[in-house]
Each structure stands twice: as C-alpha cells, then as structure tokens.
Design an enzyme around this catalytic site. Structure first.
Site, PDB file in Angstrom:
ATOM      1  N   HIS A  39      71.582 107.836  48.527  1.00  0.00           N
ATOM      2  CA  HIS A  39      70.996 108.963  49.258  1.00  0.00           C
ATOM      3  C   HIS A  39      71.545 108.947  50.680  1.00  0.00           C
ATOM      4  O   HIS A  39      71.777 107.884  51.255  1.00  0.00           O
ATOM      5  CB  HIS A  39      69.462 108.840  49.263  1.00  0.00           C
ATOM      6  CG  HIS A  39      68.806 110.066  49.808  1.00  0.00           C
ATOM      7  ND1 HIS A  39      68.690 110.298  51.163  1.00  0.00           N
ATOM      8  CD2 HIS A  39      68.283 111.154  49.186  1.00  0.00           C
ATOM      9  CE1 HIS A  39      68.103 111.471  51.340  1.00  0.00           C
ATOM     10  NE2 HIS A  39      67.852 112.011  50.155  1.00  0.00           N
ATOM     11  N   ASN A  97      61.720 113.468  45.495  1.00  0.00           N
ATOM     12  CA  ASN A  97      62.036 112.258  46.255  1.00  0.00           C
ATOM     13  C   ASN A  97      60.986 112.150  47.353  1.00  0.00           C
ATOM     14  O   ASN A  97      61.039 112.874  48.335  1.00  0.00           O
ATOM     15  CB  ASN A  97      63.449 112.365  46.852  1.00  0.00           C
ATOM     16  CG  ASN A  97      63.784 111.160  47.716  1.00  0.00           C
ATOM     17  OD1 ASN A  97      63.035 110.188  47.745  1.00  0.00           O
ATOM     18  ND2 ASN A  97      64.901 111.225  48.431  1.00  0.00           N
ATOM     19  N   TRP A  98      60.046 111.250  47.150  1.00  0.00           N
ATOM     20  CA  TRP A  98      58.930 111.136  48.096  1.00  0.00           C
ATOM     21  C   TRP A  98      59.307 110.364  49.363  1.00  0.00           C
ATOM     22  O   TRP A  98      58.506 110.264  50.287  1.00  0.00           O
ATOM     23  CB  TRP A  98      57.735 110.462  47.404  1.00  0.00           C
ATOM     24  CG  TRP A  98      57.000 111.368  46.469  1.00  0.00           C
ATOM     25  CD1 TRP A  98      57.151 112.721  46.351  1.00  0.00           C
ATOM     26  CD2 TRP A  98      55.974 111.008  45.531  1.00  0.00           C
ATOM     27  NE1 TRP A  98      56.294 113.216  45.411  1.00  0.00           N
ATOM     28  CE2 TRP A  98      55.555 112.182  44.883  1.00  0.00           C
ATOM     29  CE3 TRP A  98      55.368 109.804  45.172  1.00  0.00           C
ATOM     30  CZ2 TRP A  98      54.559 112.198  43.900  1.00  0.00           C
ATOM     31  CZ3 TRP A  98      54.391 109.809  44.195  1.00  0.00           C
ATOM     32  CH2 TRP A  98      53.986 110.996  43.568  1.00  0.00           C
ATOM     33  N   LYS A  99      60.464 109.733  49.380  1.00  0.00           N
ATOM     34  CA  LYS A  99      60.905 108.947  50.545  1.00  0.00           C
ATOM     35  C   LYS A  99      59.784 107.953  50.918  1.00  0.00           C
ATOM     36  O   LYS A  99      59.133 107.437  50.019  1.00  0.00           O
ATOM     37  CB  LYS A  99      61.313 109.894  51.676  1.00  0.00           C
ATOM     38  CG  LYS A  99      62.328 110.945  51.175  1.00  0.00           C
ATOM     39  CD  LYS A  99      62.989 111.761  52.222  1.00  0.00           C
ATOM     40  CE  LYS A  99      63.958 112.744  51.562  1.00  0.00           C
ATOM     41  NZ  LYS A  99      64.753 113.497  52.503  1.00  0.00           N
ATOM     42  N   SER A 109      66.488 121.147  51.481  1.00  0.00           N
ATOM     43  CA  SER A 109      65.679 122.302  51.910  1.00  0.00           C
ATOM     44  C   SER A 109      65.272 123.226  50.762  1.00  0.00           C
ATOM     45  O   SER A 109      65.154 124.431  50.953  1.00  0.00           O
ATOM     46  CB  SER A 109      66.400 123.077  53.024  1.00  0.00           C
ATOM     47  OG  SER A 109      66.545 122.268  54.168  1.00  0.00           O
ATOM     48  N   GLY A 133      62.762 117.049  48.480  1.00  0.00           N
ATOM     49  CA  GLY A 133      62.133 116.099  49.403  1.00  0.00           C
ATOM     50  C   GLY A 133      60.785 116.618  49.872  1.00  0.00           C
ATOM     51  O   GLY A 133      59.783 116.532  49.160  1.00  0.00           O
ATOM     52  N   GLY A 134      60.754 117.208  51.056  1.00  0.00           N
ATOM     53  CA  GLY A 134      59.502 117.630  51.701  1.00  0.00           C
ATOM     54  C   GLY A 134      58.582 118.448  50.802  1.00  0.00           C
ATOM     55  O   GLY A 134      57.368 118.216  50.769  1.00  0.00           O
ATOM     56  N   GLY A 187      66.182 118.379  54.994  1.00  0.00           N
ATOM     57  CA  GLY A 187      65.081 118.404  55.960  1.00  0.00           C
ATOM     58  C   GLY A 187      65.297 119.347  57.123  1.00  0.00           C
ATOM     59  O   GLY A 187      64.590 119.263  58.130  1.00  0.00           O
TER      60      GLY A 187
HETATM   61  P1  13P Z   1      64.350 118.066  51.753  1.00  0.00           P
HETATM   62  O1  13P Z   1      63.995 118.756  50.466  1.00  0.00           O
HETATM   63  O2  13P Z   1      63.149 117.643  52.549  1.00  0.00           O
HETATM   64  O3  13P Z   1      65.386 118.815  52.534  1.00  0.00           O
HETATM   65  O4  13P Z   1      65.047 116.657  51.348  1.00  0.00           O
HETATM   66  C1  13P Z   1      66.017 116.673  50.374  1.00  0.00           C
HETATM   67  C2  13P Z   1      66.287 115.296  49.945  1.00  0.00           C
HETATM   68  O5  13P Z   1      66.631 114.440  50.723  1.00  0.00           O
HETATM   69  C3  13P Z   1      66.090 115.002  48.514  1.00  0.00           C
HETATM   70  O6  13P Z   1      66.586 113.751  48.193  1.00  0.00           O
END
Ligand code: 13P
Length: 253
Positions: A96, A11-13, A212, A233-234, A172
């Site tokens: 989300h 998920n690149w946001k 995370s 995510g990150g 996050g």
């Molecule tokens: P992180 O992996 O940065 O904690 O984010 C998770 C997320 O929101 C995946 O959709």
C-alpha cells in the site's frame, strides 16, 4: 464493468477496536441478504481473530494490511504470514502506498512478501500507483512496479493475486482518478501480464482501483473504468456508507 462479480474491499487502516470491528461485521451480515460481490475487510492486526469469528459462515473475507517477509525470527513487533493465516486472515494487502511512503517499502520487499504470503496460503492484494498525476509518467511507474512486485511468480501463483491500482494523489484527497485513465492503466496492466505470464492469467487476475471512492461516485466509476472492483479507505469506516457502496455497485452488475 462487464458481467463479473465485483470486488469491494474495505481498508480500515489504523481504525477500529475489536468491538467496533465485530459490531460492523454483525451489522453487515444482518443487512446483506444476497452476496452479489466479493466483499473483504482489511482490518487491523488486533481485530483479525475476532473479525474472522464474526464473519464465519458468511462469504465476507477478512484480511490484514501488512505482514513481514520472513517465515519467523527475531523481528520485534512484526507479524508473519503464517500468524495472519492462523488468526483467520485469508488475504493480505501488500505495498500500500502508505507502507511505501511512510515505512520505506520498495518493490523488491513487496515481491518477497508476496512470495511468502502465497507460500502460507494468503491471497496477496498487491498495491501499485504513481506519486503524481502526470499520466505518462504514471503508466511507466505502474509498469515497473508490477514487473518488480510480481517477479518470479509462476502463472499459477499470479492467478492467486489481486492487483490494486491506487494513484497516491487520489488517496484520501477527494481527487478521484478519471475512469478513462484507470481503464487505460487496467488495459496496460493486462497486456503486461499477458506478455510476461501468458494469456491464461489475464481474466484470472482482478485489477481494482482505490483512491477517494465514495458511495456517491462508486457506481459510475466502476461502470466507466471497467475495473474489477474497488479498494475503499475513508468511506469504508461507516457501515452505512460501505453498505451503500456495495449496494450501488452491485445494482447494475
Ligand atoms: P481513500 O478511499 O480514503 O482515498 O483511501 C484509499 C485507500 O488507501 C485504500 O487502500
């Protein structure tokens, strides 16, 4: 995890230009020779078309991070499911926690979006997760969210969906949920699906975890929690760390 092909979803946001997305996908395709996982990238709207083109002919799935519930209409700035499909998306993340928390989305809206996504041939990845780390409360919140988000879906429609459990306190923050607790949530979710939609859906609806996840913890986490995959995510933003997650997770499946 058991002997299933895991899902690894980036998920690149709100990250990556078109060029950055395409370079990532080209790099990924160059490095990956086998396809031992279902790998998917939830990219920004602006990068969907170019990403789908860059991924064409590979099993890499390209999807969106959100959509509007209506088929079309006067909704300035919004994007419909049919438009996503037209641009090359095959799935969409719905509900989300950042959409829920920052943009006021609730379960009823997510339910309407899921029905619309299915109608347009997009696979919904429905995200649920509690705000706090209080475990008992978490279980009930997730139960309620699932029941409302999946309301009125037929068993056939539910089989097209993926569920992602993402406790908000783990997103996050560097606070990975305990694999044992996630396993409990997975089991509770499966029991709920069986109770409401029948036993035939249970092995067909993957249940993922997000929050995370890193290259360092992905492998052990997936083994111990028995989830069907990870939403990252990150750690999905750099090709090296995302590839490392795919490699590590698929090593032992
Ligand atoms: P992180 O992996 O940065 O904690 O984010 C998770 C997320 O929101 C995946 O959709």
């Amino acid at each position: 995890m058991e002997n299933r092909k895991p899902f690894i979803i980036a998920n690149w946001k709100m990250h990556k230009t078109i060029l950055e997305a395409v370079q990532f996908i080209r790099g990924y395709r160059e490095h990956l020779k086998a396809h031992p996982a279902h790998v998917a990238l939830a990219v920004p709207f602006t990068a969907i078309f170019a990403s789908a083109e860059a991924a064409a002919g590979s099993p890499l799935m390209i999807g969106a991070q959100n959509m509007h519930e209506a088929a079309q209409g006067a909704f300035t700035g919004e994007v419909s499911a049919a438009m996503l499909k037209d641009a090359g998306a095959s799935f969409v993340l719905l509900g989300h926690s950042e959409r829920r928390r920052l943009f006021g989305e609730d379960d009823a809206l997510i339910n309407r979006k899921a029905l619309r996504a299915l109608e347009c041939g997009l696979k919904p990845f429905i995200c649920v997760g509690e705000m706090t780390s209080e475990h008992d409360k978490g279980r009930n919140i997730v139960k309620e969210q699932l029941l409302h988000c999946l309301r009125d879906l037929t068993p056939e429609q539910l089989r097209q969906c993926v569920i992602s459990y993402e406790p908000i306190w783990a997103i996050g923050t560097g606070l990975l949920a305990s694999p044992e607790y996630v396993q409990e949530i997975r089991q509770m979710s499966q029991e709920l699906l069986v109770e409401h939609w029948g036993v035939e859906v249970v092995d067909r609806v993957p249940i993922l975890y997000g929050g995370s996840v890193t290259a360092e913890n992905a492998k052990e986490f997936i083994c111990r929690s028995n989830v069907d995959g990870l939403l990252v995510g990150g750690a999905s933003l750099s090709l090296a760390s995302f590839m490392q997650i795919v490699d590590n997770v698929t090593e032992q499946t």
